[in-house]
Motif scaffolding. Structure first.
Motif, short mmCIF file in Angstrom:
data_model
loop_
_atom_site.label_atom_id
_atom_site.label_comp_id
_atom_site.label_asym_id
_atom_site.label_seq_id
_atom_site.Cartn_x
_atom_site.Cartn_y
_atom_site.Cartn_z
N LEU A 266 0.86 -1.31 0.11
CA LEU A 266 0.13 0.06 0.04
C LEU A 266 0.95 1.28 0.06
O LEU A 266 0.64 2.20 -0.94
CB LEU A 266 -0.91 0.03 1.04
N PRO A 267 1.87 1.27 0.83
CA PRO A 267 2.82 2.61 0.76
C PRO A 267 3.35 2.68 -0.50
O PRO A 267 3.74 3.87 -0.92
CB PRO A 267 3.69 2.51 2.06
N VAL A 268 3.77 1.44 -1.19
CA VAL A 268 4.57 1.42 -2.40
C VAL A 268 3.78 2.09 -3.48
O VAL A 268 4.09 2.85 -4.32
CB VAL A 268 4.89 0.12 -2.69
N ILE A 269 2.34 1.78 -3.55
CA ILE A 269 1.53 2.38 -4.59
C ILE A 269 1.30 4.10 -4.22
O ILE A 269 1.35 4.59 -5.35
CB ILE A 269 -0.08 1.85 -4.28
N THR A 270 1.41 4.43 -3.01
CA THR A 270 1.19 5.69 -3.03
C THR A 270 2.59 6.51 -3.37
O THR A 270 2.44 7.54 -4.23
CB THR A 270 1.31 6.14 -1.41
N ILE A 271 3.77 6.03 -2.98
CA ILE A 271 4.92 6.53 -3.70
C ILE A 271 5.16 6.55 -4.98
O ILE A 271 5.65 7.36 -5.69
CB ILE A 271 6.11 5.65 -2.95
N ALA A 272 4.49 5.57 -5.68
CA ALA A 272 4.45 5.26 -7.01
C ALA A 272 3.92 6.30 -7.89
O ALA A 272 4.24 6.62 -9.02
CB ALA A 272 4.02 3.53 -7.50
N GLY A 273 2.62 6.58 -7.21
CA GLY A 273 1.67 7.60 -7.84
C GLY A 273 2.41 9.01 -7.69
O GLY A 273 2.50 9.74 -8.57
N ILE A 274 3.37 9.34 -6.47
CA ILE A 274 3.82 10.35 -6.46
C ILE A 274 5.15 10.65 -7.49
O ILE A 274 5.31 11.61 -7.88
CB ILE A 274 4.32 10.80 -4.96
N VAL A 275 5.59 9.50 -7.54
CA VAL A 275 6.80 9.36 -8.26
C VAL A 275 6.64 9.46 -9.76
O VAL A 275 7.28 10.10 -10.55
CB VAL A 275 7.71 8.00 -8.14
N PHE A 276 5.40 8.93 -10.44
CA PHE A 276 5.17 9.18 -11.60
C PHE A 276 4.94 10.57 -11.95
O PHE A 276 5.09 10.98 -13.28
CB PHE A 276 3.64 8.40 -11.87
N ALA A 319 -0.49 19.56 -13.52
CA ALA A 319 -1.62 19.63 -12.52
C ALA A 319 -2.71 18.70 -12.46
O ALA A 319 -3.11 17.96 -11.30
CB ALA A 319 -2.07 21.17 -11.98
N THR A 320 -3.17 18.65 -13.63
CA THR A 320 -4.60 17.91 -13.88
C THR A 320 -3.99 16.50 -13.94
O THR A 320 -4.68 15.63 -13.29
CB THR A 320 -4.98 18.11 -15.18
N ILE A 321 -2.92 15.95 -14.45
CA ILE A 321 -2.38 14.83 -14.22
C ILE A 321 -2.21 14.12 -13.04
O ILE A 321 -2.40 13.14 -12.36
CB ILE A 321 -1.14 14.39 -15.38
N PHE A 322 -1.52 15.16 -12.05
CA PHE A 322 -1.21 14.75 -10.56
C PHE A 322 -2.65 14.52 -9.99
O PHE A 322 -2.69 13.69 -9.23
CB PHE A 322 -0.68 15.99 -10.07
N VAL A 323 -3.75 15.24 -10.18
CA VAL A 323 -4.84 15.18 -9.65
C VAL A 323 -5.48 13.52 -9.93
O VAL A 323 -5.98 12.98 -9.25
CB VAL A 323 -6.08 16.14 -10.08
N ILE A 324 -5.34 13.21 -11.44
CA ILE A 324 -5.83 12.30 -11.92
C ILE A 324 -5.10 10.88 -11.22
O ILE A 324 -5.63 9.84 -10.97
CB ILE A 324 -6.05 12.15 -13.53
N VAL A 325 -3.89 10.91 -11.02
CA VAL A 325 -2.91 10.27 -10.70
C VAL A 325 -3.26 9.79 -9.09
O VAL A 325 -3.31 8.49 -8.82
CB VAL A 325 -1.60 10.34 -10.85
N ASN A 326 -3.56 10.87 -8.37
CA ASN A 326 -3.85 10.80 -6.93
C ASN A 326 -5.18 9.83 -6.73
O ASN A 326 -5.48 8.90 -6.16
CB ASN A 326 -4.21 11.91 -6.43
N LEU A 327 -6.35 9.95 -7.72
CA LEU A 327 -7.69 9.34 -7.70
C LEU A 327 -7.31 7.88 -8.15
O LEU A 327 -7.76 6.96 -7.58
CB LEU A 327 -8.42 10.02 -8.63
N LEU A 328 -6.54 7.54 -8.98
CA LEU A 328 -6.14 6.35 -9.52
C LEU A 328 -5.39 5.55 -8.27
O LEU A 328 -5.60 4.39 -8.20
CB LEU A 328 -5.27 6.23 -10.94
#
Length: 343
Positions: A266-276, A319-328
Protein backbone atom coordinates in the motif's frame (compact mmCIF):
# COMPACT_ATOMS: atom_id res chain seq x y z
CA UNK A 1 -22.08 -3.09 -8.34
CA UNK A 2 -23.25 -0.65 -5.64
CA UNK A 3 -19.76 -0.68 -4.15
CA UNK A 4 -18.22 0.21 -7.52
CA UNK A 5 -20.76 3.00 -8.02
CA UNK A 6 -20.10 4.40 -4.55
CA UNK A 7 -16.37 4.28 -5.14
CA UNK A 8 -16.68 6.12 -8.46
CA UNK A 9 -18.98 8.68 -6.85
CA UNK A 10 -16.46 9.34 -4.08
CA UNK A 11 -13.71 9.62 -6.69
CA UNK A 12 -15.83 12.14 -8.58
CA UNK A 13 -16.23 14.19 -5.40
CA UNK A 14 -12.48 14.12 -4.88
CA UNK A 15 -11.95 15.41 -8.42
CA UNK A 16 -14.48 18.22 -7.95
CA UNK A 17 -12.80 19.19 -4.67
CA UNK A 18 -9.51 19.46 -6.60
CA UNK A 19 -10.89 22.05 -9.04
CA UNK A 20 -10.11 25.04 -6.74
CA UNK A 21 -6.49 23.86 -6.59
CA UNK A 22 -6.35 23.69 -10.39
CA UNK A 23 -7.81 27.20 -10.54
CA UNK A 24 -5.12 28.38 -8.14
CA UNK A 25 -2.45 26.79 -10.34
CA UNK A 26 -3.87 28.63 -13.37
CA UNK A 27 -3.79 32.03 -11.68
CA UNK A 28 -0.39 31.53 -10.04
CA UNK A 29 1.27 30.37 -13.28
CA UNK A 30 -0.26 33.26 -15.22
CA UNK A 31 1.02 35.83 -12.72
CA UNK A 32 4.43 34.16 -12.42
CA UNK A 33 5.01 34.28 -16.18
CA UNK A 34 4.20 37.99 -16.22
CA UNK A 35 6.77 38.90 -13.54
CA UNK A 36 9.62 36.93 -15.10
CA UNK A 37 12.21 39.03 -16.94
CA UNK A 38 12.03 39.20 -20.72
CA UNK A 39 9.49 40.48 -23.20
CA UNK A 40 8.19 37.86 -25.66
CA UNK A 41 7.19 40.61 -28.09
CA UNK A 42 10.82 41.75 -28.35
CA UNK A 43 12.07 38.21 -28.89
CA UNK A 44 9.56 37.30 -31.59
CA UNK A 45 10.00 40.68 -33.30
CA UNK A 46 13.40 39.58 -34.64
CA UNK A 47 15.37 40.50 -31.51
CA UNK A 48 16.22 43.71 -29.63
CA UNK A 49 16.93 45.65 -32.86
CA UNK A 50 13.32 45.43 -34.00
CA UNK A 51 11.35 48.65 -34.41
CA UNK A 52 8.83 49.85 -31.85
CA UNK A 53 5.95 49.53 -34.28
CA UNK A 54 6.76 45.89 -34.97
CA UNK A 55 7.04 45.18 -31.25
CA UNK A 56 3.70 46.90 -30.56
CA UNK A 57 2.00 44.86 -33.29
CA UNK A 58 3.17 41.61 -31.68
CA UNK A 59 2.18 42.86 -28.23
CA UNK A 60 -1.34 43.46 -29.53
CA UNK A 61 -1.39 39.99 -31.12
CA UNK A 62 -0.39 38.45 -27.78
CA UNK A 63 -2.80 40.62 -25.83
CA UNK A 64 0.04 42.12 -23.79
CA UNK A 65 -1.15 45.67 -24.44
CA UNK A 66 -4.16 45.18 -22.13
CA UNK A 67 -4.09 45.67 -18.34
CA UNK A 68 -3.03 42.59 -16.35
CA UNK A 69 -6.49 41.89 -14.81
CA UNK A 70 -8.03 41.99 -18.29
CA UNK A 71 -5.39 39.58 -19.57
CA UNK A 72 -6.16 37.18 -16.70
CA UNK A 73 -9.92 37.26 -17.33
CA UNK A 74 -9.42 36.64 -21.05
CA UNK A 75 -7.00 33.79 -20.32
CA UNK A 76 -9.38 32.09 -17.85
CA UNK A 77 -12.25 32.43 -20.32
CA UNK A 78 -10.12 30.86 -23.07
CA UNK A 79 -9.10 27.96 -20.80
CA UNK A 80 -12.76 27.40 -19.92
CA UNK A 81 -13.43 26.95 -23.66
CA UNK A 82 -10.49 24.55 -24.01
CA UNK A 83 -8.30 27.12 -25.73
CA UNK A 84 -4.80 27.15 -24.19
CA UNK A 85 -3.54 29.79 -26.60
CA UNK A 86 -1.12 29.68 -29.50
CA UNK A 87 2.61 29.12 -29.28
CA UNK A 88 4.67 31.80 -30.96
CA UNK A 89 7.54 29.31 -31.03
CA UNK A 90 5.82 26.65 -33.16
CA UNK A 91 2.97 28.69 -34.65
CA UNK A 92 0.47 26.02 -33.54
CA UNK A 93 -2.19 25.83 -30.87
CA UNK A 94 -0.71 24.86 -27.50
CA UNK A 95 -3.33 22.15 -27.03
CA UNK A 96 -2.26 20.58 -30.34
CA UNK A 97 1.43 20.74 -29.40
CA UNK A 98 0.80 19.14 -26.02
CA UNK A 99 -1.43 16.47 -27.56
CA UNK A 100 1.31 15.55 -30.04
CA UNK A 101 4.11 15.49 -27.45
CA UNK A 102 2.37 14.00 -24.41
CA UNK A 103 2.42 10.38 -25.70
CA UNK A 104 6.23 10.53 -25.99
CA UNK A 105 6.55 11.68 -22.38
CA UNK A 106 4.00 9.14 -21.14
CA UNK A 107 5.70 6.28 -23.00
CA UNK A 108 9.08 7.20 -21.53
CA UNK A 109 7.76 7.78 -18.00
CA UNK A 110 5.61 4.64 -17.84
CA UNK A 111 8.47 2.48 -19.12
CA UNK A 112 10.87 4.01 -16.60
CA UNK A 113 8.37 3.51 -13.77
CA UNK A 114 7.82 -0.12 -14.77
CA UNK A 115 11.59 -0.75 -14.79
CA UNK A 116 11.90 0.98 -11.42
CA UNK A 117 9.08 -1.05 -9.83
CA UNK A 118 10.34 -4.37 -11.21
CA UNK A 119 13.77 -3.56 -9.78
CA UNK A 120 12.88 -1.75 -6.54
CA UNK A 121 10.22 -4.05 -5.08
CA UNK A 122 12.39 -7.24 -5.17
CA UNK A 123 15.38 -5.25 -3.86
CA UNK A 124 13.31 -3.88 -0.98
CA UNK A 125 11.90 -7.31 -0.14
CA UNK A 126 15.33 -8.98 -0.21
CA UNK A 127 16.81 -6.23 1.97
CA UNK A 128 13.94 -6.57 4.48
CA UNK A 129 14.35 -10.35 4.67
CA UNK A 130 18.03 -9.91 5.65
CA UNK A 131 18.19 -6.69 7.69
CA UNK A 132 21.70 -5.61 8.62
CA UNK A 133 23.32 -8.12 6.24
CA UNK A 134 25.70 -7.39 3.38
CA UNK A 135 22.75 -7.68 1.00
CA UNK A 136 20.84 -5.04 2.97
CA UNK A 137 23.83 -2.69 3.02
CA UNK A 138 24.43 -3.27 -0.69
CA UNK A 139 20.82 -2.38 -1.56
CA UNK A 140 20.97 0.79 0.53
CA UNK A 141 24.29 1.78 -1.05
CA UNK A 142 22.87 1.26 -4.54
CA UNK A 143 19.82 3.38 -3.63
CA UNK A 144 22.03 6.15 -2.26
CA UNK A 145 24.10 6.22 -5.43
CA UNK A 146 20.96 6.39 -7.56
CA UNK A 147 19.73 9.45 -5.68
CA UNK A 148 23.10 11.21 -5.52
CA UNK A 149 23.87 11.03 -9.24
CA UNK A 150 21.87 13.62 -11.27
CA UNK A 151 19.85 12.24 -14.16
CA UNK A 152 21.77 14.17 -16.81
CA UNK A 153 25.05 12.75 -15.47
CA UNK A 154 23.79 9.16 -15.42
CA UNK A 155 22.29 9.69 -18.88
CA UNK A 156 25.58 10.93 -20.31
CA UNK A 157 27.44 8.05 -18.66
CA UNK A 158 25.03 5.49 -20.13
CA UNK A 159 25.40 7.08 -23.57
CA UNK A 160 29.19 7.03 -23.25
CA UNK A 161 29.32 3.37 -22.19
CA UNK A 162 26.56 1.72 -24.22
CA UNK A 163 26.60 3.91 -27.34
CA UNK A 164 30.16 5.21 -27.67
CA UNK A 165 32.26 2.42 -26.10
CA UNK A 166 30.20 -0.73 -26.60
CA UNK A 167 28.02 0.28 -29.54
CA UNK A 168 24.98 -1.56 -28.14
CA UNK A 169 22.61 1.40 -28.05
CA UNK A 170 21.37 3.41 -31.06
CA UNK A 171 21.94 7.13 -31.54
CA UNK A 172 20.36 9.07 -28.65
CA UNK A 173 18.40 11.25 -31.07
CA UNK A 174 14.72 10.86 -30.28
CA UNK A 175 12.04 8.19 -30.30
CA UNK A 176 13.00 6.50 -33.57
CA UNK A 177 15.87 6.61 -36.04
CA UNK A 178 15.38 8.32 -39.39
CA UNK A 179 15.61 5.07 -41.37
CA UNK A 180 12.62 3.42 -39.67
CA UNK A 181 9.18 3.85 -41.21
CA UNK A 182 6.64 5.16 -38.72
CA UNK A 183 3.64 2.88 -38.04
CA UNK A 184 0.01 3.95 -38.55
CA UNK A 185 -0.87 6.25 -35.64
CA UNK A 186 -3.45 4.56 -33.43
CA UNK A 187 -2.37 5.12 -29.82
CA UNK A 188 0.63 7.47 -30.44
CA UNK A 189 2.70 5.05 -28.32
CA UNK A 190 5.28 3.75 -30.77
CA UNK A 191 5.83 0.49 -28.88
CA UNK A 192 2.11 -0.32 -29.10
CA UNK A 193 1.57 1.03 -32.61
CA UNK A 194 4.40 -1.08 -34.04
CA UNK A 195 2.90 -4.18 -32.39
CA UNK A 196 -0.56 -3.42 -33.74
CA UNK A 197 0.95 -2.96 -37.21
CA UNK A 198 2.82 -6.28 -36.91
CA UNK A 199 6.13 -4.51 -37.59
CA UNK A 200 8.45 -6.30 -35.15
CA UNK A 201 11.57 -4.81 -36.69
CA UNK A 202 10.17 -1.33 -36.09
CA UNK A 203 9.13 -2.37 -32.57
CA UNK A 204 12.67 -3.49 -31.84
CA UNK A 205 14.08 -0.19 -33.12
CA UNK A 206 11.64 1.83 -30.98
CA UNK A 207 12.35 -0.30 -27.91
CA UNK A 208 16.10 0.14 -28.31
CA UNK A 209 15.67 3.92 -28.58
CA UNK A 210 13.54 3.85 -25.43
CA UNK A 211 15.78 1.77 -23.18
CA UNK A 212 18.60 4.21 -22.35
CA UNK A 213 16.42 7.20 -21.42
CA UNK A 214 14.04 4.89 -19.51
CA UNK A 215 16.89 3.33 -17.53
CA UNK A 216 18.28 6.81 -16.84
CA UNK A 217 14.99 7.90 -15.31
CA UNK A 218 14.50 4.59 -13.49
CA UNK A 219 17.87 4.79 -11.74
CA UNK A 220 16.80 8.00 -10.02
CA UNK A 221 13.45 6.69 -8.70
CA UNK A 222 14.48 3.16 -7.70
CA UNK A 223 15.80 4.52 -4.39
CA UNK A 224 12.55 5.88 -2.88
CA UNK A 225 10.59 2.85 -4.09
CA UNK A 226 13.12 0.34 -2.71
CA UNK A 227 13.38 2.19 0.59
CA UNK A 228 9.63 2.36 1.19
CA UNK A 229 9.30 -1.32 0.19
CA UNK A 230 12.01 -2.30 2.68
CA UNK A 231 10.50 -0.23 5.50
CA UNK A 232 6.96 -1.52 4.86
CA UNK A 233 8.15 -5.13 4.64
CA UNK A 234 10.01 -4.83 7.96
CA UNK A 235 6.80 -3.60 9.62
CA UNK A 236 4.72 -6.38 8.01
CA UNK A 237 7.20 -9.12 8.88
CA UNK A 238 7.13 -8.04 12.52
CA UNK A 239 3.33 -7.94 12.75
CA UNK A 240 1.05 -10.35 14.62
CA UNK A 241 -0.58 -11.86 11.54
CA UNK A 242 2.82 -12.96 10.18
CA UNK A 243 3.70 -14.61 13.51
CA UNK A 244 0.31 -16.33 13.49
CA UNK A 245 0.84 -17.56 9.93
CA UNK A 246 4.24 -18.97 10.89
CA UNK A 247 2.79 -20.68 13.97
CA UNK A 248 0.23 -22.61 11.88
CA UNK A 249 3.01 -23.98 9.66
CA UNK A 250 2.56 -22.03 6.43
CA UNK A 251 5.59 -21.96 4.13
CA UNK A 252 7.89 -18.96 4.55
CA UNK A 253 7.62 -17.77 0.96
CA UNK A 254 3.83 -18.00 1.05
CA UNK A 255 3.84 -15.84 4.18
CA UNK A 256 6.17 -13.33 2.53
CA UNK A 257 4.30 -13.06 -0.77
CA UNK A 258 0.68 -13.58 0.28
CA UNK A 259 0.58 -11.86 3.65
CA UNK A 260 3.57 -9.58 4.25
CA UNK A 261 4.03 -8.18 0.73
CA UNK A 262 0.32 -7.62 0.16
CA UNK A 263 0.10 -5.45 3.27
CA UNK A 264 3.41 -3.73 2.53
CA UNK A 265 2.43 -2.79 -1.01
CA UNK A 266 0.00 0.00 0.00
CA UNK A 267 2.69 2.63 0.80
CA UNK A 268 4.52 1.56 -2.38
CA UNK A 269 1.39 2.36 -4.44
CA UNK A 270 1.26 5.83 -2.88
CA UNK A 271 4.93 6.54 -3.56
CA UNK A 272 4.63 5.15 -7.10
CA UNK A 273 1.82 7.62 -7.84
CA UNK A 274 3.84 10.55 -6.50
CA UNK A 275 6.96 9.37 -8.34
CA UNK A 276 5.07 9.04 -11.64
CA UNK A 277 3.71 12.59 -11.45
CA UNK A 278 7.16 13.91 -10.52
CA UNK A 279 8.88 12.00 -13.31
CA UNK A 280 6.45 13.22 -15.95
CA UNK A 281 7.05 16.86 -15.11
CA UNK A 282 10.71 16.71 -14.12
CA UNK A 283 12.15 14.55 -16.89
CA UNK A 284 13.23 17.62 -18.88
CA UNK A 285 16.94 16.84 -18.42
CA UNK A 286 16.48 13.30 -19.74
CA UNK A 287 14.45 14.57 -22.69
CA UNK A 288 17.15 17.11 -23.50
CA UNK A 289 20.05 14.65 -23.20
CA UNK A 290 18.34 12.09 -25.44
CA UNK A 291 16.58 14.60 -27.75
CA UNK A 292 13.25 13.12 -26.67
CA UNK A 293 10.29 15.13 -28.09
CA UNK A 294 8.26 15.31 -24.89
CA UNK A 295 6.20 17.97 -23.18
CA UNK A 296 8.86 18.88 -20.60
CA UNK A 297 11.47 19.84 -23.19
CA UNK A 298 8.74 21.70 -25.12
CA UNK A 299 7.91 23.75 -22.02
CA UNK A 300 11.58 24.49 -21.33
CA UNK A 301 12.16 25.71 -24.90
CA UNK A 302 9.12 27.96 -24.55
CA UNK A 303 10.30 29.30 -21.19
CA UNK A 304 13.69 30.24 -22.62
CA UNK A 305 12.03 32.49 -25.20
CA UNK A 306 9.33 33.83 -22.82
CA UNK A 307 6.57 32.11 -24.79
CA UNK A 308 3.87 32.27 -22.12
CA UNK A 309 1.11 30.05 -23.49
CA UNK A 310 3.06 26.74 -23.76
CA UNK A 311 4.45 27.07 -20.22
CA UNK A 312 1.02 27.84 -18.77
CA UNK A 313 -0.50 24.94 -20.70
CA UNK A 314 2.23 22.59 -19.53
CA UNK A 315 1.77 23.49 -15.86
CA UNK A 316 -2.00 23.07 -16.12
CA UNK A 317 -1.52 19.69 -17.81
CA UNK A 318 0.86 18.49 -15.08
CA UNK A 319 -1.51 19.65 -12.33
CA UNK A 320 -4.43 17.84 -13.96
CA UNK A 321 -2.41 14.64 -14.36
CA UNK A 322 -1.34 14.88 -10.72
CA UNK A 323 -4.99 15.04 -9.62
CA UNK A 324 -5.96 12.10 -11.86
CA UNK A 325 -3.02 9.99 -10.66
CA UNK A 326 -4.01 10.63 -7.03
CA UNK A 327 -7.52 9.42 -7.80
CA UNK A 328 -6.15 6.27 -9.46
CA UNK A 329 -3.93 5.63 -6.44
CA UNK A 330 -6.98 5.80 -4.17
CA UNK A 331 -8.82 3.34 -6.40
CA UNK A 332 -5.82 0.98 -6.42
CA UNK A 333 -5.83 1.17 -2.63
CA UNK A 334 -9.31 -0.32 -2.66
CA UNK A 335 -8.17 -3.15 -4.95
CA UNK A 336 -5.06 -3.96 -2.90
CA UNK A 337 -6.92 -3.71 0.40
CA UNK A 338 -10.75 -3.80 0.35
CA UNK A 339 -10.76 -2.13 3.77
CA UNK A 340 -9.36 1.04 2.18
CA UNK A 341 -11.90 3.41 0.63
CA UNK A 342 -11.68 6.65 -1.29
CA UNK A 343 -11.93 9.45 1.26
Amino acid sequence: MNTIGATLLRAGRRFVSSLPALFGVLVFTFLLMRVLPGDPAVFFASGPNAGKEEIEVIRRQLGLDKPLPNQLVIYLADVGRGNLGRSMMTGQAVAKDLRERLPASLELTLTALLIALVSAVPLGVIAALRPGSLVDHGVRLFCSLGVCVPTFVSGLLLIYVFYYLLGFAPDPTGRIDIFTTMPPQRTSFLIIDFLLAGDFEGWSAAARQLMLPAFTMALFVIAPLARITRASMLVSLGSDFVRTARSVGLSWWRIVVTYALRNAILPVITIAGIVFSTMLGANVLVEKVFSWPGVASYALDALLVSDYAPVQGFVLLMATIFVIVNLLVDLLYGIADPRATVA
